[in-house]
Write a protein that holds these residues in place. Structure first.
Motif, short mmCIF file in Angstrom:
data_model
loop_
_atom_site.label_atom_id
_atom_site.label_comp_id
_atom_site.label_asym_id
_atom_site.label_seq_id
_atom_site.Cartn_x
_atom_site.Cartn_y
_atom_site.Cartn_z
N SER A 33 0.84 -1.21 0.00
CA SER A 33 0.00 0.00 0.00
C SER A 33 0.87 1.25 0.00
N LEU A 34 1.88 1.26 0.86
CA LEU A 34 2.78 2.42 0.95
C LEU A 34 3.54 2.61 -0.37
N ALA A 35 4.04 1.52 -0.93
CA ALA A 35 4.81 1.60 -2.18
C ALA A 35 3.94 2.04 -3.35
N SER A 36 2.64 1.76 -3.28
CA SER A 36 1.73 2.13 -4.36
C SER A 36 1.27 3.58 -4.26
N GLY A 37 1.53 4.20 -3.10
CA GLY A 37 1.04 5.56 -2.91
C GLY A 37 -0.45 5.60 -2.66
N ALA A 38 -1.02 4.45 -2.31
CA ALA A 38 -2.47 4.34 -2.07
C ALA A 38 -2.74 4.45 -0.57
N PRO A 39 -4.01 4.63 -0.18
CA PRO A 39 -4.35 4.63 1.25
C PRO A 39 -3.85 3.35 1.92
N LEU A 40 -3.38 3.46 3.15
CA LEU A 40 -2.77 2.33 3.85
C LEU A 40 -3.70 1.13 3.95
N VAL A 71 2.37 -5.08 -9.28
CA VAL A 71 1.46 -4.04 -9.78
C VAL A 71 1.57 -2.74 -8.99
N ALA A 72 2.46 -2.71 -8.00
CA ALA A 72 2.60 -1.50 -7.17
C ALA A 72 3.05 -0.31 -7.99
N LEU A 73 4.03 -0.54 -8.90
CA LEU A 73 4.54 0.56 -9.72
C LEU A 73 3.47 1.08 -10.67
N VAL A 74 2.66 0.16 -11.21
CA VAL A 74 1.56 0.56 -12.11
C VAL A 74 0.57 1.45 -11.36
N VAL A 75 0.20 1.05 -10.15
CA VAL A 75 -0.75 1.82 -9.35
C VAL A 75 -0.15 3.18 -8.97
N PHE A 76 1.11 3.18 -8.55
CA PHE A 76 1.77 4.44 -8.16
C PHE A 76 1.78 5.42 -9.33
N GLN A 80 -0.41 9.10 -9.94
CA GLN A 80 0.21 10.36 -10.35
C GLN A 80 -0.43 10.90 -11.62
N THR A 81 -0.75 10.00 -12.54
CA THR A 81 -1.34 10.40 -13.82
C THR A 81 -2.77 10.89 -13.65
N MET A 82 -3.56 10.12 -12.87
CA MET A 82 -4.97 10.44 -12.72
C MET A 82 -5.21 11.56 -11.70
N GLY A 83 -4.29 11.69 -10.76
CA GLY A 83 -4.46 12.71 -9.73
C GLY A 83 -5.34 12.29 -8.58
N SER A 84 -5.85 11.05 -8.63
CA SER A 84 -6.68 10.57 -7.53
C SER A 84 -6.68 9.05 -7.52
N TYR A 85 -6.87 8.48 -6.35
CA TYR A 85 -6.94 7.03 -6.22
C TYR A 85 -8.28 6.50 -6.70
N GLU A 86 -9.32 7.33 -6.60
CA GLU A 86 -10.66 6.90 -7.00
C GLU A 86 -10.72 6.53 -8.49
N GLY A 87 -9.98 7.26 -9.31
CA GLY A 87 -9.94 6.94 -10.74
C GLY A 87 -9.26 5.61 -11.00
N VAL A 88 -8.21 5.33 -10.22
CA VAL A 88 -7.48 4.06 -10.36
C VAL A 88 -8.38 2.89 -9.97
N LEU A 89 -9.23 3.09 -8.98
CA LEU A 89 -10.15 2.03 -8.56
C LEU A 89 -11.09 1.62 -9.70
N ILE A 313 -14.58 -1.28 -3.45
CA ILE A 313 -14.54 -0.83 -2.04
C ILE A 313 -13.16 -0.28 -1.62
N GLY A 314 -12.28 -0.06 -2.61
CA GLY A 314 -11.04 0.65 -2.28
C GLY A 314 -9.79 -0.20 -2.19
N GLY A 315 -9.83 -1.44 -2.70
CA GLY A 315 -8.67 -2.31 -2.61
C GLY A 315 -7.71 -2.18 -3.79
N LEU A 316 -6.46 -2.56 -3.57
CA LEU A 316 -5.46 -2.61 -4.63
C LEU A 316 -5.74 -3.80 -5.54
N PRO A 317 -5.14 -3.81 -6.75
CA PRO A 317 -5.30 -4.98 -7.63
C PRO A 317 -4.83 -6.26 -6.95
#
Length: 437
Positions: A33-40, A71-76, A80-89, A313-317
């Motif tokens: 989670s930390l490496a992805s820059g996503a919520p813990l 997939v951490a690097l892809v999410v990180f 950065q590209t989308m500007g929000s985690y919600e878009g990545v979800l 519901i907010g989880g990583l891939p």
């Protein structure tokens, strides 16, 4: 379907294995989670879904799924590209849909063409990376996120320079806990002690973790200079009440469905997560003592459903993860009961006793991972491969180079270029036959 006789025979050992996998998966979920820059909490969500949802739907009896470093690097980058985690979800949800489609198209059959030597090389290289990456944590250097296996690290050093850095920055409190934990695990797993029901059911990893918590408590009472602070312990978000706990969940932004970047991110996640899941499934089948074969198409569908739920519901891939699968088998897991148990324990503990979990020293968990890594890359494996000839050795070396020197993110793509993979006419014809059937 779950074999009822195996379910009854291994129920006790599966519950025990689920506990061990939970202890290993918890810090890895947080680190990714930390490496992805996503919520813990996003990694915890994926760990729970990977255990319960994917574990129930998967055709594999021993696979353990959850967030993966690949997939951490892809999410990180996507955040950065989308500007929000919600878009990545939203991209994660789409990736899940794509995986289900691939499952119905029988794309999972490509896994049947992965050479045995390549699978052994992957397992051995992951074990070696696991050991190298845990050495700093064993000596109290916890600046690098748990679960990250890439050569370059977030602290500006790499895998090898980190080992040199350890020499001058040893934490004796963490080092003592590591060696005590290793000693407990080694002695606990001796065949003589396994004759007793208590030692057979109660996992050595859990015993090591409990003792390590008590040792750190003794430090605070009698040796304050050795006390491990929060930076050397599991760090789980703690909710003040139920409302705060619900606040840990994040939901996708469906308003960005027309954004072309979403599709690009979704396809990237689909490619990497599917490839890692297929490789992990094939590797898991090699580790399975009963040598059961898993339907890779069913696995893709299960992973797809898991990613849809995680994204909503907010989880990583989610992918199948070799390290956790190996730990599961090593701890005695033989049916999917172990996988589901680890997910249920994570859900209950995170919701009910996060403050207790936050007392676990990372050093004790590094000891558990040392044992897992050693079993993946032990000397007998190299001897066995050596006896099989030069071509097998070259495949093993190939995976070591791509896995250890360049890191697993690079390895994910190099696997596709493996010279053994679908290069012969006979293999290609067989693949097309499976696609039509």
């Amino acid at each position: 379907m779950l074999n009822k006789s195996l379910f009854k025979t291994h129920f006790t050992s599966d519950i025990s294995a689920g506990l061990v996998v939970f202890l290993i998966a918890l810090p890895l979920c947080l680190g990714i989670s930390l490496a992805s820059g996503a919520p813990l909490f996003s990694g915890i969500i994926s760990g729970i879904i990977g255990g319960i949802v994917v574990g129930f739907l998967s055709g594999s009896n021993i696979n353990v799924s959850g967030p993966a470093a690949s997939v951490a690097l892809v999410v990180f980058t996507a955040i950065q590209t989308m500007g929000s985690y919600e878009g990545v979800l939203l991209a994660v949800v789409l990736a899940g849909i794509f995986q289900i489609i691939l499952g119905y198209l029988k794309a999972g059959t490509i896994a049947y063409f992965f050479p045995n030597a390549m699978i052994k090389g992957i397992l051995a290289s992951i074990g070696l990376v696991l050991i190298l990456k845990q050495i700093p944590h064993a000596f109290g250097i916890d600046g690098v996120f748990e679960g990250m296996e890439s050569f370059s690290q977030n602290d500006g050093r790499n895998t090898f320079t980190e080992l040199l850095y350890v020499i001058d920055h040893i934490s004796w409190g963490a080092t003592i806990i590591t060696f005590i934990s290793l000693l407990i695990i080694i002695i606990w797993d001796k065949p003589k002690l396994k004759k007793f029901k208590f030692f057979k059911f109660f996992p050595s990893a859990l015993a090591a973790v409990i003792i390590s918590i008590l040792v750190n408590l003794l430090y605070s009472l009698y040796f304050p200079g050795l006390v491990l602070d929060e930076s050397h312990l599991v760090t789980l978000p703690v909710a003040a009440d139920f409302g705060s706990f619900l606040g840990f969940f994040t939901f996708p932004d469906f308003g960005q469905i027309t954004n072309p970047e979403i599709l690009t991110i979704a396809l990237s996640i689909t490619f990497i997560a599917s490839l890692e899941s297929l490789l992990s499934t094939e590797a898991g089948d090699k580790l399975d003592p009963y040598k059961r074969k898993t339907s890779t198409n069913t696995e893709l569908k299960a992973q797809g459903i898991g990613n849809i739920v995680a994204g909503l519901i907010g989880g990583l891939p989610i992918t199948a993860v070799i390290v956790r699968t190996s730990a599961n088998v090593s701890a005695g897991g033989r049916t999917r009961t172990a996988t589901i148990t680890h997910g249920l324990i994570m859900l209950v503990c995170v919701a009910m006793i996060p403050t207790i979990l936050n007392k676990i020293p990372l050093a004790s968990l590094s000891a558990v991972l040392f044992v897992v890594g050693y079993k993946l890359t032990s000397l007998p494996i190299y001897k066995q491969v050596f006896k099989q000839g030069k071509k097998t050795i070259s495949s093993l070396h190939y995976n070591h180079c791509n896995g250890d020197v360049y890191g697993p993110n690079h390895r994910d793509y190099c696997w596709w270029r493996n010279r053994h993979f679908l290069y012969t006419k006979r293999q290609l014809q067989t693949f097309l036959f499976y696609q039509k059937s």
